[in-house]
Design a protein around this motif. Structure first.
Motif: not given
Length: 193
Positions: A28-32
């Motif tokens: 999931y691309m809500n952080g690194r």
């Protein structure tokens, strides 16, 4: 990268026994990316490397998960914080909170003393509720950069390339020609699914 050339059209190249495909649950691309991602992706990467050493044609596509509520919720929190506290936000000063502790009695042995245990919330977050803006600052982002995250589409522009750069630096055997984002920004993914 691994696609056969037209002159290699031989039954051996295109047989099912000569192919290997692996995939990885889309992060999931809500952080690194974090160590847990690395732990899991190395298993897929080792399998691809091993199968290539055995002479197989391997495919390792990679997707970046960007749909759902977490990105929208974070974006909405940033908008709300800007509206309530200005830009850059000036949050109210918090009093340092003592970690919540409660008495826990050992029910199996009544002769043992009760011990103090931190609540689950206090253990996870240190008892401090952070604003979304502060969470973004903890990632090393400037106020100017954080402001852009109020737009949900900016999350798609920012985190997937960083993740791809991290994975390339690890040397994973991903076929980057086949990487994709799981959102309506990518009409091919939506039409496929």
């Amino acid at each position: 990268m691994d696609a056969p050339k037209p002159e290699e059209e031989d039954d051996q190249v295109f047989s099912h026994s000569n192919k290997f495909m692996v995939t990885f649950p889309y992060p999931y691309m809500n952080g690194r990316l974090h160590l847990g991602h690395t732990f899991t992706i190395t298993k897929a990467d080792f399998a691809v490397g091993y199968q290539r050493l055995k002479g197989k044609r391997c495919l390792f596509p990679f997707g970046f998960h960007c749909t759902g509520m977490p990105i929208k919720a974070c974006s909405d929190k940033l908008k709300r914080e800007i509206k309530e506290f200005g830009y850059p936000p000036k949050f109210p000063v918090r009093e340092p909170e003592a970690n919540e502790e409660k008495q826990v009695t050992n029910l199996s042995d009544p002769t043992k003393k009760a011990k103090k245990v931190k609540s689950k919330v206090a253990m996870k977050g240190g008892g401090v509720n952070l604003y979304q803006w502060e969470i973004m600052q903890s990632l090393g982002l400037t106020d100017e950069e954080i402001l852009k995250f109020a737009d949900t589409s900016y999350w798609l522009e920012y985190f997937p390339p960083l993740s791809q750069m991290d994975l390339r630096s690890l040397g994973v055997k991903v076929d980057w020609r086949r990487s994709f984002i799981t959102t309506d920004v990518n009409p091919y993914y939506d039409s496929f699914v």
